[in-house]
Scaffold this motif. Structure first.
Motif, PDB file in Angstrom:
ATOM      1  N   UNK A   1      -0.657  -1.721  12.494  1.00 38.05           N
ATOM      2  CA  UNK A   1      -0.074  -3.047  12.614  1.00 38.05           C
ATOM      3  C   UNK A   1      -0.761  -3.954  11.603  1.00 38.05           C
ATOM      4  N   UNK A   2      -0.136  -5.063  11.301  1.00 40.00           N
ATOM      5  CA  UNK A   2      -0.709  -5.979  10.331  1.00 40.00           C
ATOM      6  C   UNK A   2      -1.657  -6.952  11.013  1.00 40.00           C
ATOM      7  N   UNK A   3      -2.537  -7.555  10.219  1.00 39.75           N
ATOM      8  CA  UNK A   3      -3.393  -8.617  10.736  1.00 39.75           C
ATOM      9  C   UNK A   3      -2.508  -9.799  11.138  1.00 39.75           C
ATOM     10  N   UNK A   4      -2.716 -10.285  12.345  1.00 40.89           N
ATOM     11  CA  UNK A   4      -1.943 -11.429  12.829  1.00 40.89           C
ATOM     12  C   UNK A   4      -2.549 -12.714  12.258  1.00 40.89           C
TER      13      UNK A   4
ATOM     14  N   UNK B   1     -11.889  -8.185  -0.816  1.00 42.11           N
ATOM     15  CA  UNK B   1     -11.661  -7.087   0.133  1.00 42.11           C
ATOM     16  C   UNK B   1     -10.244  -7.161   0.712  1.00 42.11           C
ATOM     17  N   UNK B   2      -9.813  -8.364   1.068  1.00 38.37           N
ATOM     18  CA  UNK B   2      -8.472  -8.536   1.626  1.00 38.37           C
ATOM     19  C   UNK B   2      -7.418  -8.138   0.597  1.00 38.37           C
ATOM     20  N   UNK B   3      -7.598  -8.544  -0.652  1.00 42.90           N
ATOM     21  CA  UNK B   3      -6.642  -8.186  -1.707  1.00 42.90           C
ATOM     22  C   UNK B   3      -6.573  -6.675  -1.902  1.00 42.90           C
ATOM     23  N   UNK B   4      -7.731  -6.010  -1.913  1.00 40.85           N
ATOM     24  CA  UNK B   4      -7.759  -4.555  -2.084  1.00 40.85           C
ATOM     25  C   UNK B   4      -7.116  -3.847  -0.902  1.00 40.85           C
ATOM     26  N   UNK B   5      -7.391  -4.335   0.306  1.00 43.14           N
ATOM     27  CA  UNK B   5      -6.798  -3.733   1.498  1.00 43.14           C
ATOM     28  C   UNK B   5      -5.288  -3.931   1.528  1.00 43.14           C
ATOM     29  N   UNK B   6      -4.819  -5.080   1.057  1.00 42.28           N
ATOM     30  CA  UNK B   6      -3.379  -5.331   0.996  1.00 42.28           C
ATOM     31  C   UNK B   6      -2.703  -4.353   0.037  1.00 42.28           C
ATOM     32  N   UNK B   7      -3.327  -4.095  -1.117  1.00 43.05           N
ATOM     33  CA  UNK B   7      -2.784  -3.125  -2.066  1.00 43.05           C
ATOM     34  C   UNK B   7      -2.789  -1.721  -1.469  1.00 43.05           C
ATOM     35  N   UNK B   8      -3.878  -1.392  -0.766  1.00 40.04           N
ATOM     36  CA  UNK B   8      -3.982  -0.066  -0.150  1.00 40.04           C
ATOM     37  C   UNK B   8      -2.936   0.119   0.944  1.00 40.04           C
ATOM     38  N   UNK B   9      -2.601  -0.957   1.654  1.00 42.60           N
ATOM     39  CA  UNK B   9      -1.592  -0.874   2.706  1.00 42.60           C
ATOM     40  C   UNK B   9      -0.213  -0.565   2.136  1.00 42.60           C
TER      41      UNK B   9
ATOM     42  N   UNK C   1      -2.679  -3.735   6.662  1.00 44.97           N
ATOM     43  CA  UNK C   1      -2.342  -2.920   7.829  1.00 44.97           C
ATOM     44  C   UNK C   1      -3.622  -2.346   8.422  1.00 44.97           C
ATOM     45  N   UNK C   2      -3.747  -2.448   9.725  1.00 40.16           N
ATOM     46  CA  UNK C   2      -4.921  -1.939  10.422  1.00 40.16           C
ATOM     47  C   UNK C   2      -4.478  -0.954  11.504  1.00 40.16           C
TER      48      UNK C   2
END
Length: 535
Positions: free
Chosen positions: A15-18, A293-301, A361-362
């Motif tokens: 699910x995505x971060x709310x 970190x958020x930008x990298x995680x968004x790309x990874x998602x 996405x987490x």
């Protein structure tokens, strides 16, 4: 609250971060300066920000948007599912992000001078923040009848100038702590951080009050009492409750409540001391790393197969939030905005950060501690020992030894024929091998229940019998190995008890059929080989 575990949480789901955006009211000083409000709320989940200097407008959509007149209980209604997830055994993190003076600490704790926000909770108090409300709901849940045992532990850490300090024991910030990673579970933890067992809402709020007094604050251009450290209040909930099938289930979950220090611009019209500059620099750097970190995680998602480096280790803040951002945790982001026109650049920056966070996405799952069934362990151990004894009794060691030596000899001769530099085996070796084969042939010939007039190639019988023994040995060994792997997976919580029972039943069904085949007398086995492989 529903006591049963949410079926949606029984299996780990992505699910995505709310993201919740909250806009605070204009302050008295901002009204005196006739500051205008460039933010327009379109709906409960969208807003428009008008930048007058560039004649541009930014339209954004999030999970929820709260206006200046929103109340504390409205905010908690949007986040209370996080609290309930913790009570169902799922880790959860809520962190407040925004510029200094935008209402982060107010939303998390309540007004600094409101005694109800910390010392006590009253039903008519509408000013208490998210953390006191969550604490109250946690202990109310622990009083329900289906709860057999309920334990709550609290810890509080602050990150000041990239050092970690215990807010409950180290008021003078004299003993920096270190971050460690558990080699078995890969969980991130703070070594030496104190943890207190609490029995009631009152006890927990007293700890919260103590830690609040120890937090680093400083007056800034935007806020008289601005938090100059990132704070992380962690609640660990361990519980044992009745399951729907009448048994017991043990759950363990962490609740991370994070109040980030606000970003701050350099004010050229105000004298800043060296320590203030150091604070501002470290805060902005850690928030910048969080953004990376958020930008990298968004790309990874968006691309799971991509090899993208997540720079968690570049800051203490991102390192300690590693589990919350990319691990086993549900995560909520509270993005707070100032409605003043002179804060529009910071508001745009906050909205961009919130938009990227929403793309992350987490994956969270229920942290269930399986109670050890000692009777089941003993029974399974007996079954394993039975299988080992069964193999020893029904497989002749001499035959296995002959098979091993024959295979070794074949491999040796094969290597000899393919390698011209290796000499052929000598005559004595061949003689020994032939004598072994003749001995086994003679033994089987004497035991055959057939007339001597029948011509039989005993060597073929031996080959087929040996191959059958090899197949049986491998098959039984495979089943024992499979059973051991299943037990290991069960005690690592990788499979459920129903799956364990089903797989064990399949193994023993196979073994039972195998026993029926192999328990016939030896002469019938030989006859079986002769009739099926010779004729």
């Amino acid at each position: 609250m529903n006591s049963s575990i949410d079926s949606n949480l029984l299996h780990s789901n992505r699910e995505s971060i709310k993201v919740i955006v909250r806009i605070r009211p204009l302050s008295e000083s901002e009204r005196e300066q006739s500051q205008s409000n460039p933010i327009t709320i379109q709906s409960s989940n969208s807003l428009i920000l008008n930048h007058s200097d560039s004649n541009r407008s930014f339209q954004c959509s999030f999970d929820s948007v709260l206006g200046p007149r929103s109340q504390q209980h409205e905010l908690y209604e949007l986040i209370k599912d996080g609290t309930r997830s913790v009570l169902q055994g799922v880790n959860c993190t809520i962190f407040a992000y925004g510029q200094t003076g935008s209402g982060k600490t107010y939303s998390m704790y309540g007004p600094p001078n409101d005694s109800n926000s910390i010392r006590s909770i009253q039903q008519d108090s509408h000013l208490i923040g998210l953390i006191p409300r969550a604490i109250q709901e946690i202990f109310e849940y622990g009083e329900q009848k289906h709860i057999i045992d309920f334990s709550v532990y609290c810890s509080f850490v602050q990150i000041y100038n990239e050092n970690l300090y215990d807010m409950l024991r180290d008021a003078n910030m004299s003993s920096p702590l270190t971050i460690r990673e558990d080699s078995l579970t890969n969980e991130i933890y703070v070594q030496g951080l104190s943890e207190y067992a609490v029995k009631s809402t009152h006890d927990t709020l007293q700890l919260l009050k103590l830690s609040e007094e120890n937090r680093a604050i400083r007056e800034t251009y935007m806020n008289q009492f601005s938090s100059r450290s990132h704070s992380i209040f962690q609640i660990l909930v361990e519980q044992k409750q009745l399951a729907s099938d009448g048994g017991e289930v043990q759950l363990r979950a962490k609740y991370n409540l994070v109040d980030l220090a606000g970003s701050e611009k350099w004010n050229i019209h105000q004298y800043m001391r060296d320590e203030h500059i150091t604070e501002m620099t470290n805060i902005n750097l850690s928030l910048h790393t969080l953004g990376k970190c958020i930008s990298s995680l968004a790309k990874l998602s968006k691309n799971k197969d991509a090899h993208i480096h997540i720079p968690y280790r570049e800051s203490r803040l991102t390192r300690i939030l590693q589990d919350s951002l990319g691990g086993n945790s549900r995560t909520y982001l509270l993005a707070t905005l100032s409605p003043a026109s002179n804060s529009i650049d910071e508001s745009i920056s906050t909205l961009k950060f919130a938009d990227r966070a929403r793309q992350v996405m987490i994956q969270a799952k229920i942290n269930e501690i399986r109670p050890v069934d000692h009777e089941l362990v003993i029974r399974l151990q007996r079954e394993v020992e039975y299988l080992k004894d069964f193999m020893k009794k029904h497989i002749d060691p001499s035959i296995l030894s002959t098979i091993d030596s024959t295979i070794t000899s074949i491999n040796t001769s094969t290597n000899t024929s393919t390698n011209p530099t290796t000499h052929s085996p000598n005559k004595s070796t061949n003689t020994i091998k032939n004598n072994q084969l003749d001995s086994v042939t003679s033994q089987i010939t004497n035991e055959l229940p057939i007339e001597s007039s029948v011509e039989i190639d005993v060597n073929i019988i031996i080959d087929k019998l040996n191959q059958s023994v090899v197949d049986i040995t491998r098959s039984m060994g495979s089943e024992v190995d499979k059973l051991q792997k299943i037990l290991k997976r069960f005690f690592l919580f990788e499979i459920e008890e129903d799956d364990l029972k089903r797989q064990i039943e399949e193994i023993f069904t196979y073994i039972h059929k195998f026993r029926q085949i192999t328990t016939v007398d030896h002469s019938k086995q030989l006859s079986f080989f002769i009739s099926n492989y010779i004729n």
